[in-house]
Design a protein around this motif. Structure first.
Motif, short mmCIF file in Angstrom:
data_model
loop_
_atom_site.label_atom_id
_atom_site.label_comp_id
_atom_site.label_asym_id
_atom_site.label_seq_id
_atom_site.Cartn_x
_atom_site.Cartn_y
_atom_site.Cartn_z
N THR A 192 5.74 -1.39 -17.17
CA THR A 192 6.00 -1.81 -15.90
C THR A 192 7.16 -1.42 -15.28
O THR A 192 8.24 -1.52 -15.82
CB THR A 192 5.73 -3.58 -15.84
N GLN A 193 6.98 -1.21 -14.05
CA GLN A 193 8.21 -0.71 -13.38
C GLN A 193 8.46 -1.87 -12.26
O GLN A 193 7.57 -2.51 -11.65
CB GLN A 193 7.76 0.58 -12.35
N GLN B 62 3.46 -5.76 -1.79
CA GLN B 62 4.66 -5.54 -0.97
C GLN B 62 4.57 -6.05 0.34
O GLN B 62 4.19 -5.70 1.49
CB GLN B 62 4.77 -3.83 -0.69
N LEU C 63 12.59 4.22 -2.39
CA LEU C 63 12.69 3.27 -3.54
C LEU C 63 13.25 3.61 -4.85
O LEU C 63 12.93 4.82 -5.32
CB LEU C 63 11.28 2.84 -3.60
N GLN D 53 10.53 -6.41 -1.32
CA GLN D 53 10.46 -5.48 -2.27
C GLN D 53 9.07 -5.44 -3.05
O GLN D 53 8.50 -6.62 -2.68
CB GLN D 53 11.30 -5.31 -3.24
N MET D 54 8.53 -4.53 -3.42
CA MET D 54 7.44 -4.34 -4.23
C MET D 54 7.50 -5.24 -5.65
O MET D 54 8.41 -5.01 -6.54
CB MET D 54 7.05 -2.92 -4.50
N MET E 280 0.94 -5.54 1.88
CA MET E 280 0.50 -4.38 1.60
C MET E 280 0.13 -4.62 -0.10
O MET E 280 1.01 -5.04 -0.71
CB MET E 280 1.25 -3.37 1.89
N TYR F 138 0.21 -3.59 -7.14
CA TYR F 138 1.50 -4.25 -6.85
C TYR F 138 1.33 -4.69 -5.28
O TYR F 138 0.53 -4.34 -4.54
CB TYR F 138 2.54 -2.93 -6.75
N LEU G 175 4.89 -6.59 -9.19
CA LEU G 175 3.81 -6.50 -9.72
C LEU G 175 2.80 -7.92 -9.78
O LEU G 175 3.24 -8.87 -9.80
CB LEU G 175 4.12 -6.25 -11.16
N PHE H 1 10.63 -2.73 -9.03
CA PHE H 1 11.43 -2.22 -7.78
C PHE H 1 12.48 -2.90 -7.07
O PHE H 1 12.29 -4.09 -7.20
CB PHE H 1 10.24 -2.03 -6.90
N GLY H 2 13.24 -1.93 -6.35
CA GLY H 2 14.49 -2.45 -5.54
C GLY H 2 13.68 -2.61 -4.22
O GLY H 2 12.64 -2.30 -3.89
N PRO H 3 14.76 -3.15 -3.45
CA PRO H 3 14.20 -3.51 -1.92
C PRO H 3 14.00 -2.18 -1.16
O PRO H 3 13.26 -2.16 0.24
CB PRO H 3 15.41 -4.28 -1.26
N GLY H 4 14.62 -1.15 -1.34
CA GLY H 4 14.51 0.09 -0.82
C GLY H 4 15.61 0.24 0.25
O GLY H 4 16.31 -0.57 0.89
#
Lengths: 111, 117
Positions: B105-106, A39, B91, A44-45, A89, A37, A47, B108-111
């Motif tokens: 696959t996950q 970042q 997150l 946001q993170m 990252m 992943y 894939l 993600f949101g921006p947190g």
């Protein structure tokens, strides 16, 4: 318990060059999935690439490819023709049931 | 298609105050995850939901943390009372399902970046 180790806290590469990020993991399982992943700063993170452990062929996604060595429990990420937008990252992750992440490698692409 | 939505993006509170974070997963995603990400570290799972059921909350500090996903869609994570050490990024992620052996696959949101003073 599964653990993921990224031994390079920080790396840098010149634009247009190639860089390889290392990742090793520890597991007694035979079937699992591996992920990289990205970042970006304050974003946001997302894939980058995934690999199924039962597949021998290394996954590739455009400029991103992996070197998956199951016996060595190694899963490195190669970025070719590095671009400024690759600065981020990078987290290696292992998933058998729940996903476990490494501590990350901070990659800086220099112009 | 909208991604995972989280709010607020930033929150500053004083210690001992309560705080709540909200997450709306990608439409159709049955599995929802809450992660804690400390500075310079990778995310660590706090809780995983399959629809409205919390199927893995072993890493959730239950003395002060709670979570809910009442209708199997949106989720809220709460901390009460907050401590200085809770300062981190929270997150939220979602996936179609858990799949077999964690293959999904996950996304993600921006947190939510929390700062406890």
């Amino acid at each position: 318990a599964q653990t993921v180790t990224q031994s390079q806290p920080e790396m840098s590469v010149q634009e247009a060059e190639t860089v390889t990020l290392s990742c090793t993991y520890d597991t007694s399982e035979n079937n699992y999935y591996l992920f990289w992943y990205k970042q970006p700063p304050s974003r946001q993170m997302i894939l980058v690439i995934r690999q199924e452990a039962y597949k021998q062929q290394n996954a590739t996604e455009n400029r991103f490819s992996v070197n998956f060595q199951k016996a060595a429990k190694s899963f490195s990420l190669k970025i070719s023709d590095s671009q400024l937008g690759d600065t981020a990252m990078y987290f290696c992750a292992f998933s058998n049931n729940d996903m476990r992440f490494g501590a990350g490698t901070r990659l800086t692409v220099k112009p | 298609e909208a991604g995972v939505v989280q709010s607020p993006r930033y929150k500053i509170i004083e210690k001992k105050q309560p705080v709540a974070f909200w997450c709306n997963p990608i439409s159709g995603h049955n599995t929802l995850y809450w992660y804690l990400q400390n500075l310079g570290q990778g995310p660590e799972l706090l809780i995983r939901y399959e629809n409205e059921e919390a199927v893995d909350d072993s890493q959730l500090p239950k003395d002060r943390f709670s979570a809910e996903r009442l209708k199997g869609v949106d989720s809220t994570l709460k901390i009460q009372p907050a401590e200085l050490g809770d300062s981190a990024v929270y997150l939220c992620a979602s996936s179609l399902g858990q799949g077999t052996g964690g293959q999904e696959t996950q996304y993600f949101g921006p947190g939510t970046r929390l700062l406890v003073l």
